[in-house]
Motif scaffolding. Structure first.
Motif, PDB file in Angstrom:
ATOM      1  N   CYS A  86      40.356  28.889  48.543  1.00 39.34           N
ATOM      2  CA  CYS A  86      40.093  28.191  47.287  1.00 39.34           C
ATOM      3  C   CYS A  86      38.660  27.674  47.264  1.00 39.34           C
ATOM      4  N   ASN A  87      37.976  27.886  46.151  1.00 34.91           N
ATOM      5  CA  ASN A  87      36.626  27.373  45.929  1.00 34.91           C
ATOM      6  C   ASN A  87      36.622  26.389  44.767  1.00 34.91           C
ATOM      7  N   LEU A  88      35.730  25.422  44.822  1.00 34.22           N
ATOM      8  CA  LEU A  88      35.487  24.529  43.697  1.00 34.22           C
ATOM      9  C   LEU A  88      33.998  24.512  43.389  1.00 34.22           C
ATOM     10  N   GLY A  89      33.477  25.696  43.042  1.00 33.79           N
ATOM     11  CA  GLY A  89      32.095  25.784  42.595  1.00 33.79           C
ATOM     12  C   GLY A  89      32.032  25.401  41.130  1.00 33.79           C
ATOM     13  N   THR A  90      31.145  26.048  40.370  1.00 38.72           N
ATOM     14  CA  THR A  90      31.117  25.800  38.931  1.00 38.72           C
ATOM     15  C   THR A  90      32.498  26.015  38.347  1.00 38.72           C
ATOM     16  N   VAL A  91      33.108  27.156  38.687  1.00 37.32           N
ATOM     17  CA  VAL A  91      34.508  27.382  38.344  1.00 37.32           C
ATOM     18  C   VAL A  91      35.372  26.876  39.488  1.00 37.32           C
ATOM     19  N   GLY A  92      36.664  26.727  39.222  1.00 38.99           N
ATOM     20  CA  GLY A  92      37.617  26.428  40.287  1.00 38.99           C
ATOM     21  C   GLY A  92      38.546  27.619  40.404  1.00 38.99           C
ATOM     22  N   ASN A  93      38.678  28.172  41.587  1.00 36.87           N
ATOM     23  CA  ASN A  93      39.541  29.338  41.726  1.00 36.87           C
ATOM     24  C   ASN A  93      40.108  29.433  43.134  1.00 36.87           C
ATOM     25  N   PHE A  94      41.098  30.295  43.276  1.00 35.58           N
ATOM     26  CA  PHE A  94      41.524  30.705  44.608  1.00 35.58           C
ATOM     27  C   PHE A  94      41.755  32.203  44.581  1.00 35.58           C
ATOM     28  N   GLY A  95      41.707  32.804  45.747  1.00 33.73           N
ATOM     29  CA  GLY A  95      41.861  34.249  45.841  1.00 33.73           C
ATOM     30  C   GLY A  95      42.936  34.618  46.832  1.00 33.73           C
ATOM     31  N   VAL A  96      43.780  35.586  46.441  1.00 34.07           N
ATOM     32  CA  VAL A  96      44.821  36.122  47.307  1.00 34.07           C
ATOM     33  C   VAL A  96      44.573  37.620  47.470  1.00 34.07           C
ATOM     34  N   VAL A  97      44.395  38.075  48.684  1.00 35.25           N
ATOM     35  CA  VAL A  97      44.136  39.491  48.948  1.00 35.25           C
ATOM     36  C   VAL A  97      45.463  40.261  48.902  1.00 35.25           C
ATOM     37  N   TYR A  98      45.464  41.394  48.172  1.00 37.23           N
ATOM     38  CA  TYR A  98      46.666  42.220  48.095  1.00 37.23           C
ATOM     39  C   TYR A  98      46.278  43.697  48.090  1.00 37.23           C
ATOM     40  N   ASP A  99      47.264  44.568  48.350  1.00 40.56           N
ATOM     41  CA  ASP A  99      46.954  46.001  48.460  1.00 40.56           C
ATOM     42  C   ASP A  99      47.826  46.888  47.577  1.00 40.56           C
ATOM     43  N   PHE A 150      40.431  42.200  40.901  1.00 39.08           N
ATOM     44  CA  PHE A 150      39.360  43.180  41.089  1.00 39.08           C
ATOM     45  C   PHE A 150      39.306  43.592  42.565  1.00 39.08           C
ATOM     46  N   PRO A 151      38.559  44.650  42.896  1.00 46.62           N
ATOM     47  CA  PRO A 151      38.508  45.123  44.285  1.00 46.62           C
ATOM     48  C   PRO A 151      37.942  44.063  45.235  1.00 46.62           C
ATOM     49  N   TYR A 152      38.555  43.973  46.415  1.00 43.66           N
ATOM     50  CA  TYR A 152      38.037  43.081  47.450  1.00 43.66           C
ATOM     51  C   TYR A 152      36.980  43.845  48.244  1.00 43.66           C
ATOM     52  N   THR A 153      36.097  43.124  48.884  1.00 41.60           N
ATOM     53  CA  THR A 153      35.014  43.765  49.624  1.00 41.60           C
ATOM     54  C   THR A 153      35.534  44.525  50.834  1.00 41.60           C
ATOM     55  N   VAL A 154      36.512  43.961  51.536  1.00 41.39           N
ATOM     56  CA  VAL A 154      37.066  44.608  52.727  1.00 41.39           C
ATOM     57  C   VAL A 154      37.973  45.751  52.288  1.00 41.39           C
ATOM     58  N   ASP A 155      37.601  46.984  52.637  1.00 40.83           N
ATOM     59  CA  ASP A 155      38.384  48.168  52.272  1.00 40.83           C
ATOM     60  C   ASP A 155      38.604  48.193  50.754  1.00 40.83           C
ATOM     61  N   SER A 156      37.504  48.247  50.012  1.00 39.57           N
ATOM     62  CA  SER A 156      37.557  48.061  48.560  1.00 39.57           C
ATOM     63  C   SER A 156      38.257  49.202  47.822  1.00 39.57           C
ATOM     64  N   GLU A 157      38.497  50.330  48.476  1.00 41.28           N
ATOM     65  CA  GLU A 157      39.249  51.398  47.826  1.00 41.28           C
ATOM     66  C   GLU A 157      40.749  51.107  47.842  1.00 41.28           C
ATOM     67  N   ARG A 158      41.187  50.227  48.730  1.00 43.02           N
ATOM     68  CA  ARG A 158      42.621  49.957  48.879  1.00 43.02           C
ATOM     69  C   ARG A 158      42.981  48.512  48.560  1.00 43.02           C
ATOM     70  N   ASN A 159      42.105  47.578  48.893  1.00 42.50           N
ATOM     71  CA  ASN A 159      42.424  46.160  48.766  1.00 42.50           C
ATOM     72  C   ASN A 159      41.855  45.563  47.480  1.00 42.50           C
ATOM     73  N   PHE A 160      42.626  44.643  46.917  1.00 42.09           N
ATOM     74  CA  PHE A 160      42.224  43.911  45.723  1.00 42.09           C
ATOM     75  C   PHE A 160      42.377  42.418  46.009  1.00 42.09           C
ATOM     76  N   VAL A 161      41.846  41.626  45.109  1.00 40.73           N
ATOM     77  CA  VAL A 161      42.018  40.184  45.220  1.00 40.73           C
ATOM     78  C   VAL A 161      42.377  39.646  43.844  1.00 40.73           C
ATOM     79  N   SER A 162      43.428  38.846  43.789  1.00 39.56           N
ATOM     80  CA  SER A 162      43.795  38.158  42.565  1.00 39.56           C
ATOM     81  C   SER A 162      43.121  36.797  42.590  1.00 39.56           C
ATOM     82  N   VAL A 163      42.358  36.517  41.557  1.00 34.36           N
ATOM     83  CA  VAL A 163      41.529  35.308  41.545  1.00 34.36           C
ATOM     84  C   VAL A 163      41.831  34.482  40.295  1.00 34.36           C
ATOM     85  N   PRO A 164      42.935  33.752  40.303  1.00 33.19           N
ATOM     86  CA  PRO A 164      43.206  32.817  39.204  1.00 33.19           C
ATOM     87  C   PRO A 164      42.081  31.786  39.125  1.00 33.19           C
ATOM     88  N   THR A 165      41.605  31.536  37.895  1.00 37.33           N
ATOM     89  CA  THR A 165      40.367  30.772  37.750  1.00 37.33           C
ATOM     90  C   THR A 165      40.428  29.811  36.578  1.00 37.33           C
TER      91      THR A 165
END
Length: 519
Positions: free
Chosen positions: A260-273, A289-304
């Motif tokens: 979870c981050n609290l930058g300008t926006v507030g969000n958290f990210g959950v990595v899923y495949d 959107f695609p996650y950086t680690v193994d971006s062809e397979r992994n995604f991240v859900s980022v409620p914001t």
């Protein structure tokens, strides 16, 4: 011989750079805050000329502080908060100001796309919402409202893409950021959909070349070397979304990791495949959107929630002149001077509830018309109540999203790791812990997204064999457990918080109509 790595991140409110050695030790860092320009309601911009100037200054500061030279840097990577848009002309200079992720001016273009092509059709292609005002929506606004300026545009870039362009001369876009172009980006096949671009009247030639995050897109040019102090020929990676960078830097490399981050926006990210989640009923309400680690397979859900940490920056800038003066005298952070009194206020702020929608809201409401609201204000409330109510409002917004993640059954590895920005506030972390009713920890390393960018540069150049090195280095501190009684109290306030928006959403729409009429 090269012995260090450079990461640079552009947030909505400022930019940071970090130089690390190959063992992950921070050698130097630099930070510059910049103005967020709100010239009109719904507009949110930066002076795009400042991006490169800031990069040049910060790189030189990091080299000087660390005692390194440009030849010591093995690689560079850049990230930025998205969606953003920097349009450049044939000479590589910005056309007009840069858009940041708070900008919501293009409502007319959103409605046109809904009516002419169809929201469902575009979502099935892109996996992204028109309401997020992705880059192509903003390009349409520029074409419609400023045609003479638009005629000068040769490439549409993200903020990090602009810096990578200035470093290398290559107009590039990484796959994690391509999702934020929306409208005509085919997320399944990872390419721009030319028939859709043609249908909306945007030239394919304006789109940058696509790369994996860890690809080397080019090398530092002689001109860039002379301006930054880096060595000519230094490899530059494609880059990544800034939240990905932050979470990678804090060890999120596996499916189920949550931060979870609290930058300008507030969000958290959950990595899923499982990409089918992106197109599910709940997935459609969130940001994926695609996650950086193994971006062809992994995604991240980022409620914001759109104005997370920005809520306190707003209170700081507009209502905290006394705290600013005290901070100058005592060197105590203005934010600490705001949140310390708020920590003395009981949970629930004694009946004060804030809807933190200062620039509309992203997930799960997707309402550009929503605005900040204070409910229950009385003569018994003071500034500390308002500060705490704003912090609690952001936590309620995060909880609204987290409840959907739970409902969807996505794998989640608790505790939630709290990371950048306002998460440094112990008061705010405890509020989030109690509102969500889950355990949390804090990442000890405070380098944030640019550290994750430096790691990306290391993977791209072969210094590291994988991103998992950050998991080995990550150290978590200050574990918190939710208090059952406080969570129960917050649950009641949370239910009222949700009802308030439902009661007001039609009024928000009418207010927007009146505001536009007289603007």
């Amino acid at each position: 011989m090269a012995n260090c790595l450079l990461g640079i991140d552009y947030g909505t409110g400022g930019t940071k750079a970090v130089l690390i050695d190959f063992e992950g030790h921070e050698l130097a860092h630099a930070y510059e805050e910049y103005e967020i320009i709100h010239e009109r309601d719904g507009w949110s911009e930066h002076d795009a000329k400042n991006y490169w100037d800031a990069a040049c200054r910060m790189i030189r500061v990091c080299l000087e502080k660390s005692g390194r030279t440009g030849t010591d840097v093995a690689g560079v990577a850049v990230s930025s908060a998205l969606p953003s848009l920097v349009m450049i002309d044939e000479h590589g200079n910005p056309v007009n100001r840069g858009y940041n992720l708070l900008d919501r001016r293009a409502s007319e273009q959103v409605e046109h796309l809904r009516n002419e092509i169809g929201e469902d059709v575009l979502f099935e292609l892109t996996g992204s919402r028109l309401e997020d005002h992705p880059a192509i929506v903003n390009l349409l606004w520029e074409r419609d409202k400023r045609p003479n300026d638009f005629a000068r545009v040769r490439k549409a870039l993200t903020i990090d893409g602009f810096i990578t362009y200035r470093l290398t001369g290559i107009a590039s876009l990484h796959y994690s950021g391509a999702a934020f172009f929306g409208v005509a980006y085919d997320i399944r096949n990872r390419r721009f959909h030319e028939p859709t671009l043609s249908a909306i009247g945007i030239s394919f030639d304006l789109m940058p070349e696509l790369f994996n995050c860890e690809d080397i897109v080019g090398e530092v040019t002689p001109n860039a070397a002379s301006e930054t102090g880096l060595a000519t020929g230094t490899p530059v990676a494609a880059g990544q979304v800034d939240c990905n960078a932050s979470w990678i830097g804090a060890g999120a490399t596996q499916v189920g990791d949550i931060q979870c981050n609290l930058g300008t926006v507030g969000n958290f990210g959950v990595v899923y495949d499982d990409q089918s989640f992106t197109f599910s009923e709940i997935g459609r309400k969130l940001l994926n959107f695609p996650y950086t680690v193994d971006s062809e397979r992994n995604f991240v859900s980022v409620p914001t929630t759109l104005t997370g940490g920005q809520t306190l920056r707003y209170l700081r800038d507009q209502f905290s002149q006394a705290e600013k003066l005290a901070s100058d005298i005592t060197s105590v952070s203005v934010y600490d001077l705001l949140t310390l009194p708020a920590s003395k206020i009981p949970p629930g702020s004694e009946g004060l509830i804030a809807l933190p929608y200062l620039m509309g809201e992203r997930t799960p409401l997707w309402d550009a018309n929503a605005r900040g609201t204070v409910f229950g204000l009385s003569l018994t409330h003071g500034k500390a109540h308002l500060t705490r109510a704003m912090m609690e409002g952001v936590a309620y917004a995060l909880n609204h999203n987290y409840s959907l993640i739970q409902q969807a059954g996505l794998k989640v590895r608790l505790p939630i790791v709290l990371n950048e920005g306002g998460a440094v506030s112990r008061v705010w972390r405890q509020i989030i812990t109690d509102v969500l009713g889950v355990p949390t920890v804090m990442i000890k390393r405070r380098s944030g997204a640019p550290f994750g960018d430096a790691i990306l540069a290391g993977v791209a150049t072969g210094v590291y064999t994988s991103f998992h090195v950050t998991r080995e280095w990550a150290e978590y501190v200050d574990p918190m457990e939710p208090d059952a009684n406080t969570h129960e109290r917050y649950t009641e306030y949370f239910e009222l918080y949700k009802k308030l928006y439902e009661s007001l959403k039609d009024n928000f729409r009418e207010l927007a109509r009146i505001r536009t009429k007289y603007s």
